[in-house]
Design an enzyme around this catalytic site. Structure first.
Site, PDB file in Angstrom:
ATOM      1  N   GLU A 127      -3.466  26.669 -85.802  1.00  0.00           N
ATOM      2  CA  GLU A 127      -3.404  27.862 -84.949  1.00  0.00           C
ATOM      3  C   GLU A 127      -4.261  27.723 -83.695  1.00  0.00           C
ATOM      4  O   GLU A 127      -5.027  28.622 -83.337  1.00  0.00           O
ATOM      5  CB  GLU A 127      -3.792  29.114 -85.741  1.00  0.00           C
ATOM      6  CG  GLU A 127      -2.846  29.404 -86.904  1.00  0.00           C
ATOM      7  CD  GLU A 127      -3.144  30.720 -87.613  1.00  0.00           C
ATOM      8  OE1 GLU A 127      -4.143  31.383 -87.257  1.00  0.00           O
ATOM      9  OE2 GLU A 127      -2.372  31.091 -88.516  1.00  0.00           O
ATOM     10  N   GLU A 270       1.919  28.462 -94.138  1.00  0.00           N
ATOM     11  CA  GLU A 270       1.257  29.590 -94.807  1.00  0.00           C
ATOM     12  C   GLU A 270       2.204  30.779 -94.802  1.00  0.00           C
ATOM     13  O   GLU A 270       2.865  31.044 -93.798  1.00  0.00           O
ATOM     14  CB  GLU A 270      -0.030  30.040 -94.095  1.00  0.00           C
ATOM     15  CG  GLU A 270      -1.195  29.104 -94.160  1.00  0.00           C
ATOM     16  CD  GLU A 270      -2.409  29.660 -93.401  1.00  0.00           C
ATOM     17  OE1 GLU A 270      -2.408  30.856 -93.029  1.00  0.00           O
ATOM     18  OE2 GLU A 270      -3.354  28.895 -93.162  1.00  0.00           O
TER      19      GLU A 270
END
Length: 347
Positions: A127, A270
């Site tokens: 991220e 995720e």
């Protein structure tokens, strides 16, 4: 949450197996196997040896960890669990600066274990945002790690990628309009996409219907977020969407097509739903989301039907050192009892 493979041997149903029938039994293609993210931000977690035993007992065949840990890697030896290993963001500058640094990282954390640990992916960063000081180092770090893995003779076994989140999207509704933000593309994402295309590696994407729902509950129904909608909610040309997860993934696929990455696959690195501590959190909602997630990804998305979507459920345990409060309660298992928090039965 996790994706578990059934052993196919009913005669082996011992007391332990009965416990884990509460969890997911999954049979399908290899790529459809799902994993569970093993976060370690807790002071009451089982030992790595106990965690690996729990993965094996529950038939969880894939694991994601967020950085190399000798303890965890040693525990994984001979386990036959496939591993997605992260390189933390604060390592990117060092790995981008020198091929020797990347070679040493691969030697220390992969090559030294590769004879009996099944490395599947390395995620270089997680991220990364355009404003991060280390964003400029992501693509050079990817390239150096790829060369190091190839030089170690592991290029056919271990794919190198990075994980983004859906915050990288400028548009996501309807899914066919999906596009990436220009600052992400300019900072690193165009370079990442070229790298992945050249190396035939997937893009990893963290997909959280929970955050999308809680940010916009007026326009997104809870049923749509939890895979409970009985009919199509979003009609996008010829494609109909009954859940937010599929719409999010297909928006990323559409964005990839617009950025020269139409040939790429996605791995959902995720996804999950918390069971306490925040808006719309409950054991029932967590169970519903994760049960339906695991069922849904076997079938692909409307844009890519019949192509099982490799997915890593977040997370193995509740982690009591995370903040804010709802971040503590994403686990499939209690870290203290090592028992499942709720049943997910796919039989």
């Amino acid at each position: 949450m996790a994706k578990y493979h059934s052993s196919g041997k009913s005669s082996s149903m011992t007391a332990i197996a009965f416990l884990f029938i509460l969890l997911i039994t999954y049979t399908g293609t290899t790529d459809a196997q799902s994993g569970v993210c093993y976060g370690r931000l807790g002071n009451n977690l089982p030992t790595p040896q106990e965690v690996v035993a729990l993965y094996n007992q529950a038939n969880i065949r894939r694991m994601r960890i967020y950085g190399p840990s000798p303890e965890v890697l040693e525990a994984l030896r001979g386990s036959n669990i496939e591993l997605l290993l992260d390189i933390p963001n604060d390592n990117l500058r060092n790995l981008a600066s020198s091929q020797d640094n990347a070679n040493k990282w691969v030697q220390d954390n992969i090559k030294n274990y590769a004879n009996n640990v099944r490395f599947r992916y390395v995620s270089v960063g997680n991220e990364v945002k355009p404003e991060h000081s280390f964003a400029q180092f992501l693509v050079p770090a990817l390239e150096n790690i790829q060369r190091a893995i190839s030089n170690a003779g592991l290029g056919n076994q271990v794919k190198v990628s990075t994980a983004i989140d859906t915050g990288a999207l400028a548009e996501s509704f309807p899914p066919s309009k999906g596009s990436f933000k220009s600052d992400y593309r300019g900072a690193y994402l165009d370079g990442v996409i070229r790298f992945l295309v050249n190396n035939n590696a997937p893009l990893m994407v963290n997909v959280y219907s929970y955050f999308a729902y809680t940010a916009n509950p007026k326009d997104i129904s809870l049923d749509y977020a939890l895979f409970r909608s009985p009919s199509v909610v979003v009609q996008d040309g010829s494609l109909g969407y009954r859940n937010l997860f599929d719409a999010s993934v297909d928006a990323v696929y559409a964005a990839l097509e617009k950025a020269g990455g139409g040939s790429l696959n996605i791995v959902v690195s995720e996804s999950g739903w918390p069971s306490s501590g925040g808006t719309a959190t409950s054991l029932d909602n967590a169970r519903t989301y994760n049960t339906n997630l695991v069922r849904n990804v076997k079938q692909g998305t409307p844009k890519r039907p019949g192509a099982p979507l490799e997915t890593y459920v977040f997370a193995m345990f509740d982690e009591n050192q995370k903040q804010p409060e709802f971040e503590k309660f994403w686990g499939l298992f209690s870290p203290i009892t090592k028992q499942p928090k709720y049943s997910i039965n796919f039989n």
